[in-house]
Design a protein around this motif. Structure first.
Motif, PDB file in Angstrom:
ATOM      1  N   THR A  27       1.152   9.957   7.026  1.00 36.87           N
ATOM      2  CA  THR A  27       0.039  10.767   6.792  1.00 36.87           C
ATOM      3  C   THR A  27      -1.152   9.689   6.628  1.00 36.87           C
ATOM      4  O   THR A  27      -2.267   9.628   7.083  1.00 36.87           O
ATOM      5  CB  THR A  27      -0.141  11.751   5.821  1.00 36.87           C
ATOM      6  N   ARG A  28      -0.710   8.674   5.427  1.00 36.50           N
ATOM      7  CA  ARG A  28      -2.072   8.094   5.012  1.00 36.50           C
ATOM      8  C   ARG A  28      -2.161   6.719   6.081  1.00 36.50           C
ATOM      9  O   ARG A  28      -3.435   6.212   6.224  1.00 36.50           O
ATOM     10  CB  ARG A  28      -1.290   7.019   3.804  1.00 36.50           C
ATOM     11  N   ASN A  82      -4.433   8.190   8.570  1.00 36.51           N
ATOM     12  CA  ASN A  82      -5.891   8.397   7.981  1.00 36.51           C
ATOM     13  C   ASN A  82      -6.659   7.052   7.709  1.00 36.51           C
ATOM     14  O   ASN A  82      -7.874   7.059   7.721  1.00 36.51           O
ATOM     15  CB  ASN A  82      -5.778   9.308   6.775  1.00 36.51           C
ATOM     16  N   GLU A  83      -5.884   6.100   7.333  1.00 41.19           N
ATOM     17  CA  GLU A  83      -6.434   5.076   6.600  1.00 41.19           C
ATOM     18  C   GLU A  83      -6.291   3.730   7.400  1.00 41.19           C
ATOM     19  O   GLU A  83      -7.225   2.722   6.966  1.00 41.19           O
ATOM     20  CB  GLU A  83      -5.787   4.803   5.390  1.00 41.19           C
ATOM     21  N   ASN A 109       0.889  -1.194   0.053  1.00 41.95           N
ATOM     22  CA  ASN A 109       0.251  -0.069  -0.172  1.00 41.95           C
ATOM     23  C   ASN A 109       0.889   1.403   0.040  1.00 41.95           C
ATOM     24  O   ASN A 109       0.299   2.505  -0.394  1.00 41.95           O
ATOM     25  CB  ASN A 109      -0.884  -0.103   1.175  1.00 41.95           C
ATOM     26  N   PHE A 110       1.959   1.197   0.335  1.00 40.60           N
ATOM     27  CA  PHE A 110       2.811   2.387   0.686  1.00 40.60           C
ATOM     28  C   PHE A 110       4.294   2.391   0.032  1.00 40.60           C
ATOM     29  O   PHE A 110       4.869   3.577   0.012  1.00 40.60           O
ATOM     30  CB  PHE A 110       2.974   2.593   2.096  1.00 40.60           C
ATOM     31  N   ASP A 168       4.562  10.930   3.346  1.00 42.89           N
ATOM     32  CA  ASP A 168       3.420  10.358   2.743  1.00 42.89           C
ATOM     33  C   ASP A 168       2.736   9.260   3.626  1.00 42.89           C
ATOM     34  O   ASP A 168       1.620   9.415   3.823  1.00 42.89           O
ATOM     35  CB  ASP A 168       3.599  10.438   1.253  1.00 42.89           C
ATOM     36  N   ALA A 169       3.586   8.177   3.708  1.00 41.99           N
ATOM     37  CA  ALA A 169       3.005   7.132   4.191  1.00 41.99           C
ATOM     38  C   ALA A 169       2.544   7.312   5.730  1.00 41.99           C
ATOM     39  O   ALA A 169       1.580   6.779   6.081  1.00 41.99           O
ATOM     40  CB  ALA A 169       4.292   5.955   4.274  1.00 41.99           C
ATOM     41  N   LEU A 226       6.522   5.365  -1.890  1.00 40.47           N
ATOM     42  CA  LEU A 226       5.995   6.580  -1.164  1.00 40.47           C
ATOM     43  C   LEU A 226       7.062   7.102  -0.326  1.00 40.47           C
ATOM     44  O   LEU A 226       8.019   6.312   0.168  1.00 40.47           O
ATOM     45  CB  LEU A 226       4.901   6.539  -0.463  1.00 40.47           C
TER      46      LEU A 226
END
Length: 339
Positions: free
Chosen positions: A194-195, A198-199, A183-184, A191-192, A187
């Motif tokens: 932050t995601r 959030n995810e 998924n990351f 960025d990883a 990156l």
């Protein structure tokens, strides 16, 4: 403070002679080399005025005078005649070192070119880029101790030890690594991060904490191994008597290369300016030694300034030659990195 033409001419002649031979310059020598039809007595009066204004100083061992940091500043800002790059015969040598190559090789070449052409130390602040990972792996070492392995897109491998609150089994670690990679991967760590925040709320809380810890540790591990400053030719400065004349000077010199903090601060300041900048020891608080000067210029990638390069040498350096070397190297590195 304004200097008249006569004082400027004599100051220019004095600095150029002192740079050339390193000996205090007397009035009789200045009367011969300045091109002015002045008696030694008149020149002594002008020198006395320049000394009172802080542009020259008299060493105790000689009747001659040497330039002060303030005198060097006036010289490089107002009196210096910079050589054309073609005149010093360096353009082809510079261009040959900036052929199409990977960025890190270009940066290393730039530092080497600056050093070899100036005969001092060449320094390049590397471009600031975000830490990107291609994949991660977790290896269980013992209870609550995990080895994090980070692989960059270029194949570099970085390791970091994680101490966790939870005792993860190897199956959980494989699952977490697979999730991060799928998924990351590719990156930046920011960025990883932050995601993940959030995810991953739908995942188990313990696994989310493990991934967050891995991202933080992985970013730190890659930052530790990135050379923020590339330096070439430090040993050249051991041959410069002005810089290596006593142990105190040598200690300051190599502390600067070892710690790199003051050097990074100086290069960071110069990256915010345009064109060639000259930092003179004794005048700039950023330069750790009075006998040292640093000539810098920023370089860019596609018009955006990403770093700074320069030459570190004695205050008594041939600025008219070093300035164009630094200037053209910055332009050629910019062009090479932008292709």
């Amino acid at each position: 403070m304004q200097l008249d033409i006569r004082a400027q001419t004599l100051l220019k002649a004095l600095v150029e002679r002192y740079i050339a031979d390193g000996q205090p310059v007397g009035s009789r020598a200045l009367s011969k080399i300045s091109g002015l039809e002045l008696s030694p007595a008149t020149i002594r009066n002008v020198m006395a005025d320049l000394e009172e204004m802080g542009f020259v100083a008299s060493p105790h061992t000689s009747a001659g005078r040497i330039p002060t940091p303030r005198g060097y500043r006036v010289f490089v800002d107002k009196l210096l005649t910079v050589q054309e790059i073609s005149e010093v015969g360096l353009e082809s040598r510079l261009q040959s070192g900036m052929l199409s190559q990977p960025p890190q090789k270009l940066i290393a070449n730039a530092a080497q070119i600056l050093s070899s052409l100036s005969q001092f130390a060449g320094v390049v602040m590397t471009p600031r880029t975000e830490s990107i990972f291609q994949q991660v792996e977790f290896l269980r070492l013992s209870e609550k101790r995990i080895l994090l392995v980070v692989v960059s897109p270029t194949g570099d491998v970085h390791n970091r030890l994680l101490l966790t609150d939870v005792d993860y089994n190897q199956g959980q670690l494989v699952h977490a690594a697979n999730y991060l990679n799928q998924n990351f991967g590719g990156l930046s760590f920011s960025d990883a991060r932050t995601r993940i925040n959030n995810e991953l709320r739908q995942l188990q809380n313990d696994m989310t904490r493990l991934m967050q810890a891995a991202v933080e540790a992985g970013s730190d591990a890659m930052d530790e191994h990135s050379d923020e400053v590339v330096i070439s030719g430090e040993r050249n400065l051991l041959n410069v008597q002005d810089l290596s004349s006593n142990m105190g000077s040598l200690r300051k010199l190599f502390d600067m290369f070892e710690q790199k903090n003051s050097l990074m601060q100086l290069l960071d300041v110069s990256s915010k300016a345009t064109g060639v900048q000259i930092f003179i020891g004794g005048e700039s608080q950023l330069v750790p030694m009075e006998e040292m000067s640093i000539v810098t210029a920023p370089y860019d990638v596609n018009g955006k300034i990403v770093g700074t390069l320069g030459v570190i040498g004695p205050t008594r350096m041939a600025y008219e030659r070093v300035i164009p070397i630094v200037d053209i190297t910055a332009k050629l590195l910019s062009n090479a990195l932008s292709q």
